[in-house]
Design an enzyme around this catalytic site. Sequence first.
Site, short mmCIF file in Angstrom:
data_model
loop_
_atom_site.label_atom_id
_atom_site.label_comp_id
_atom_site.label_asym_id
_atom_site.label_seq_id
_atom_site.Cartn_x
_atom_site.Cartn_y
_atom_site.Cartn_z
N LYS A 1 70.61 12.43 55.42
CA LYS A 1 70.52 11.58 56.61
C LYS A 1 71.85 10.88 56.87
O LYS A 1 72.50 10.41 55.93
CB LYS A 1 69.40 10.54 56.41
CG LYS A 1 69.14 9.65 57.61
CD LYS A 1 67.98 8.70 57.33
CE LYS A 1 67.67 7.80 58.51
NZ LYS A 1 66.57 6.85 58.21
N SER B 1 62.68 6.85 61.44
CA SER B 1 63.99 7.22 61.92
C SER B 1 64.59 8.48 61.31
O SER B 1 65.51 9.06 61.88
CB SER B 1 64.96 6.06 61.67
OG SER B 1 65.08 5.80 60.29
N SER C 1 60.28 5.11 57.73
CA SER C 1 61.15 6.18 58.24
C SER C 1 61.21 7.47 57.44
O SER C 1 61.80 8.44 57.91
CB SER C 1 62.57 5.65 58.41
OG SER C 1 62.63 4.89 59.58
#
Length: 478
Positions: A80, A155, A179
Amino acid sequence: MSRSASWTVASIRAALLAKKISARELADEYYARIDRRNSELNAYLTLSRDRAYAQADRVDAAVSCGDNLPPLAGVPIAIKDVISTRGIRTTCASKILETYVPPYDATAVGRLDAAGAVFLGKTNCDEFAMGGSNENSAYGPVRNPAAPDRVPGGSSGGSAAAVTADLAVVALGTDTGGSIRQPGSFCGVPGLMPTYGRVSRYGLVAFASSLDKIGPFANNVPDAAAVLSVIAGHDPCDSTSAALPVANYPAEIEQSVTGLRIGVPEEYFADGLDPEVKQRVEAGIALLEKLGCRRVPLKMPHTGYAIAAYYIIATAEASSNLARYDGVRYGLRVPGSTLTEMYRQTRDRGFGPEVKRRIMLGTYALSAGYYDAYYLRAQKVRALIARDFSDAFQKVDAIVTPTAPTPAFRLGEKSADPLQMYLADIYTVTGSLAGVPGISVPCGKTSAGLPVGMQIFGPHFGESRVLQVARAVEHGLH
Ligand code: GLN
């Protein structure tokens, strides 16, 4: 089960040792798929071919010398884009860090490197991890591979999508209020949030420091366990990381669940829960009962206050953490005739609307005169929510709930209404505030074919327990 994925951590190891494939060929295979599909999915923001092939060559050299292979040798992984990677651009999906290249690896990243993993690239996410749909990225939304007109969740949407579409074997995400778990649920892959302090946050770009955690996505629970074993453990660079031994998670998760007490809190099955999601999760609980678990009805009375407390604490911490993007030290600088004007213009152009909203909300909640009414009160509520969990774990071994109240929603469906978006975090933010570990594991699909996730919470540092229950569900449902 390994869904439709072509490789697992174990099958890669076996193939490398049998010389059926090289780490370089494996990287080629993943990059070829990424080249075919990424323009449609937008899961990766940056590809890191140079570093990936250097890592693959190191693994191939070890194979040809007959050296012992490290635990993730040759495993292609996506990271990420809020986690620092030495020499690889790390944007946090924000314009303000569009050209930022970190000079060092996050501890979790360094451990993956030492364990032989191959870094394919950096994945899209909501800007600074603020969001639940990946629509807050400055670089465009991600599509859900399981339903392309829908969000992948957020997210960590890019990491979830990359693993689901077989554009990576495993991925790192981060979870502050859901997330990892919510995108895992929306895409139909396991996603694990470890206990606060289990995995070092050193090198993770801070959103809300008392809530942020790094954890894995995988196509199956054993692969998530294998990644956790590598990234977990004490780190002198993060004073909140716990000095506790790290279990051999892949071995522990295969233990039988017979006799475990599974808590089912009534507050998570009340109004607002999609009936099909409820049905799938109930079926998952019935499966656990069939495997010899005992269902224990629970009350967790402070659940209803979690969203309010979370959105005060998280925004307060964010407003302070994001003060560092001032046009002087990192990334974007928009010149102005005075210093204040430079700050103002840089932050105005560099941050997107959701990040600005949170900085303002958080600054307000912390300001003199409002601090006691909002921030302090939210901290008290947080303690009550944590107590709900510690009371529950006196009676049960794990807590099972839906991960999200609905399956993946359509792109654009909630983006005009921040409050609707925040309310979708209702089942995940509780465990975040309590600091306990939680996983989302696939638990069937709705009649429209959308994945449903079951969330499993365990006591602090009970990752083995949540992975073990998740493994039983994964095994039993497929
Ligand atoms: N959706 C939540 C939020 O917007 C969670 C984000 C996260 O866990 N990083 O804050």
